[in-house]
Design a protein around this motif. Structure first.
Motif, PDB file in Angstrom:
ATOM      1  N   ALA A   1     -50.737-122.221  18.552  1.00  0.00           N
ATOM      2  CA  ALA A   1     -50.264-120.863  18.291  1.00  0.00           C
ATOM      3  C   ALA A   1     -48.970-120.581  19.045  1.00  0.00           C
ATOM      4  CB  ALA A   1     -51.348-119.862  18.686  1.00  0.00           C
ATOM      5  N   GLU A   2     -48.851-121.139  20.239  1.00  0.00           N
ATOM      6  CA  GLU A   2     -47.645-120.931  21.038  1.00  0.00           C
ATOM      7  C   GLU A   2     -46.431-121.593  20.387  1.00  0.00           C
ATOM      8  OE1 GLU A   2     -51.170-120.198  23.295  1.00  0.00           O
ATOM      9  OE2 GLU A   2     -50.557-122.034  22.247  1.00  0.00           O
ATOM     10  N   GLN A   3     -46.615-122.808  19.880  1.00  0.00           N
ATOM     11  CA  GLN A   3     -45.527-123.487  19.170  1.00  0.00           C
ATOM     12  C   GLN A   3     -45.122-122.717  17.922  1.00  0.00           C
ATOM     13  OE1 GLN A   3     -47.538-127.404  18.897  1.00  0.00           O
ATOM     14  NE2 GLN A   3     -45.620-128.262  19.665  1.00  0.00           N
ATOM     15  N   PHE A   4     -46.115-122.221  17.200  1.00  0.00           N
ATOM     16  CA  PHE A   4     -45.865-121.424  16.004  1.00  0.00           C
ATOM     17  C   PHE A   4     -45.024-120.204  16.351  1.00  0.00           C
ATOM     18  CE2 PHE A   4     -48.272-118.490  12.801  1.00  0.00           C
ATOM     19  CZ  PHE A   4     -47.144-118.414  11.997  1.00  0.00           C
ATOM     20  N   GLU A   5     -45.423-119.488  17.391  1.00  0.00           N
ATOM     21  CA  GLU A   5     -44.693-118.276  17.779  1.00  0.00           C
ATOM     22  C   GLU A   5     -43.267-118.600  18.211  1.00  0.00           C
ATOM     23  OE1 GLU A   5     -45.854-114.125  19.968  1.00  0.00           O
ATOM     24  OE2 GLU A   5     -46.817-115.972  20.659  1.00  0.00           O
ATOM     25  N   ASP A   6     -43.104-119.704  18.951  1.00  0.00           N
ATOM     26  CA  ASP A   6     -41.767-120.101  19.405  1.00  0.00           C
ATOM     27  C   ASP A   6     -40.854-120.471  18.242  1.00  0.00           C
ATOM     28  OD1 ASP A   6     -42.505-119.694  22.008  1.00  0.00           O
ATOM     29  OD2 ASP A   6     -42.890-121.814  22.452  1.00  0.00           O
ATOM     30  N   ALA A   7     -41.431-121.004  17.160  1.00  0.00           N
ATOM     31  CA  ALA A   7     -40.629-121.460  16.012  1.00  0.00           C
ATOM     32  C   ALA A   7     -40.285-120.336  15.045  1.00  0.00           C
ATOM     33  CB  ALA A   7     -41.370-122.567  15.268  1.00  0.00           C
ATOM     34  N   MET A   8     -40.940-119.199  15.187  1.00  0.00           N
ATOM     35  CA  MET A   8     -40.730-118.092  14.260  1.00  0.00           C
ATOM     36  C   MET A   8     -39.342-117.474  14.420  1.00  0.00           C
ATOM     37  SD  MET A   8     -44.442-116.186  14.501  1.00  0.00           S
ATOM     38  CE  MET A   8     -43.667-114.609  14.169  1.00  0.00           C
ATOM     39  N   SER A   9     -38.859-116.927  13.309  1.00  0.00           N
ATOM     40  CA  SER A   9     -37.615-116.156  13.313  1.00  0.00           C
ATOM     41  C   SER A   9     -37.795-114.997  12.331  1.00  0.00           C
ATOM     42  CB  SER A   9     -36.438-117.040  12.892  1.00  0.00           C
ATOM     43  OG  SER A   9     -36.363-117.135  11.476  1.00  0.00           O
ATOM     44  N   PRO A  10     -36.825-114.092  12.266  1.00  0.00           N
ATOM     45  CA  PRO A  10     -36.945-113.007  11.273  1.00  0.00           C
ATOM     46  C   PRO A  10     -37.007-113.513   9.833  1.00  0.00           C
ATOM     47  CG  PRO A  10     -35.342-112.430  12.952  1.00  0.00           C
ATOM     48  CD  PRO A  10     -35.701-113.850  13.191  1.00  0.00           C
TER      49      PRO A  10
END
Length: 388
Positions: free
Chosen positions: A154-163
């Motif tokens: 989940a942390e990797q997912f959140e870090d990879a997110m953008s608008p």
């Protein structure tokens, strides 16, 4: 040619098909090749599936159906998902497709607009990034590790997110890794997705091929919030040995299912009519066939795991599902395509280079073949490794 679209020019050919075709060409010349590259069961389709399709043909079931599939198959799929994976869909939320690959592509086309980003954990199935590019989107690869069983956190997912993030793809059990997401891991990823209404494309084509005490958790079953964001993809190719029948399906919230049906209505229309009756028989009569298949594959999996662990200069994690091993070949000091080319031409063993899945220091080995072939192929692979 100047007339070819830039969209298509961005897409790479499938390396898995390339390796398989190369091995077949060698066999056609009379050369003995030990094929561990294929992504399909070596068993034939069940007799009762064939008989159902033949009966449908004889009854004249050769006309168009609704684009989303015959009603009785859509209902049977909904019943199957509820009974086996504890996820509730109405038949109107199910779209039968020409293979699970089309279901994935329909889902991406339904959600992704030009410039939208799709997060893809790497290693990944070869077609995900190409589908995203064909839809005008941007694949965002997130590297996973063997230490975490090749799963995104989940942390990797959140870090990879953008608008611009519109979707994340979760493949469980995974190709090429055999990794399996737990309920807790899915819940954590789903919580991040729910913050920004990011769609989860859950590719669960290997859901029934799970071994030992491990259990497949369908992404959409974890919570109502995740269900509302999830497109579940599955099919008949892997568990029922029906690869050439080209039958898959997507199940999704009604608005998304309706859009995917609309897309299909303007592209392929319905999946082959009489084949759908074969799929219906697979759901109704296929339990013993699937159980036997899983039992046979588990024997091969355990055999191969024991052999691979003993080979120098490579590392391997135990797959919990699907029918592949992703072997870490960093210790051999070769790029994956170079390694696979030498292994095939010198030792007559066909495997798939990890670069096809976004990891250039690995190879994918399939155990969709007999124990005799596996034994000879792994003996040759060990000889190759000891020579390097």
């Amino acid at each position: 040619m100047d007339c070819i679209s830039t969209r298509v020019n961005k897409v790479s050919p499938s390396l898995t098909l390339s390796i398989t075709n190369q091995a077949k060409a060698m066999k056609s010349r009379g050369e003995e090749v030990y094929g561990l590259a294929g992504g399909e069961p070596d068993q034939d389709s069940p007799v009762f599936v064939k008989e159902a399709a033949i009966e449908a043909l004889n009854e004249g079931k050769t006309k168009y159906t609704p684009a989303a599939g015959i009603p009785e198959l859509r209902q049977a799929i909904a019943d199957h998902l509820a009974a086996d994976f504890k996820v509730q869909y109405d038949a109107t939320q199910v779209v039968v497709t020409s293979g699970a690959k089309q279901a994935c592509f329909n889902a991406i086309l339904a959600v992704v607009e030009e410039g939208d980003e799709v997060i893809i954990p790497a290693p990944y199935w070869v077609s995900y990034p190409e589908m995203v590019r064909l839809a005008g989107g941007v694949p965002v690869m997130v590297e996973t590790t063997a230490e975490n069983d090749w799963k995104i956190t989940a942390e990797q997912f959140e870090d990879a997110m953008s608008p611009r993030t519109k979707m994340i793809i979760i493949n469980t059990p995974g190709n090429p890794t055999g990794s399996l997401y737990s309920k807790e891991e899915i819940a954590a990823i789903g919580e991040v997705a729910s913050y920004e209404d990011i769609i989860i494309l859950a590719d669960e084509i290997y859901a029934k091929l799970v071994y030992g005490e491990n259990e497949h958790v369908s992404v959409a079953s974890v919570s109502k919030e995740i269900y509302n964001l999830t497109i579940t993809v599955n099919g008949f190719s892997k568990a029922y040995a029906m690869t050439g029948w080209r039958l898959g399906y997507a199940a999704a919230p009604k608005a998304l299912a309706s859009v995917m049906s609309k897309i299909q209505g303007h592209t392929s229309s319905n999946a082959t009519t009489f084949a759908q009756y074969g799929a219906l028989a697979a759901l109704e009569q296929g339990k013993n066939f699937v159980d036997d298949l899983v039992g046979e594959y588990d024997v091969r999996r355990q055999f191969l795991y024991a052999r691979l662990k003993a080979i120098p200069n490579v590392k391997v994690t135990e797959p919990k599902g699907a029918f592949y091993f992703l072997v870490d070949t960093t210790g051999l000091g070769l790029k994956s395509e170079n390694l696979c080319d030498k292994l095939l031409t010198r030792y007559r063993v066909a495997v798939v280079p990890g670069i096809a899945f976004g990891n250039d220091h690995s190879i994918r080995i399939s155990y969709c073949t007999t124990l005799d072939v596996l034994n000879e192929a792994i003996t040759r692979f060990e000889e190759f490794c000891r020579a390097h």
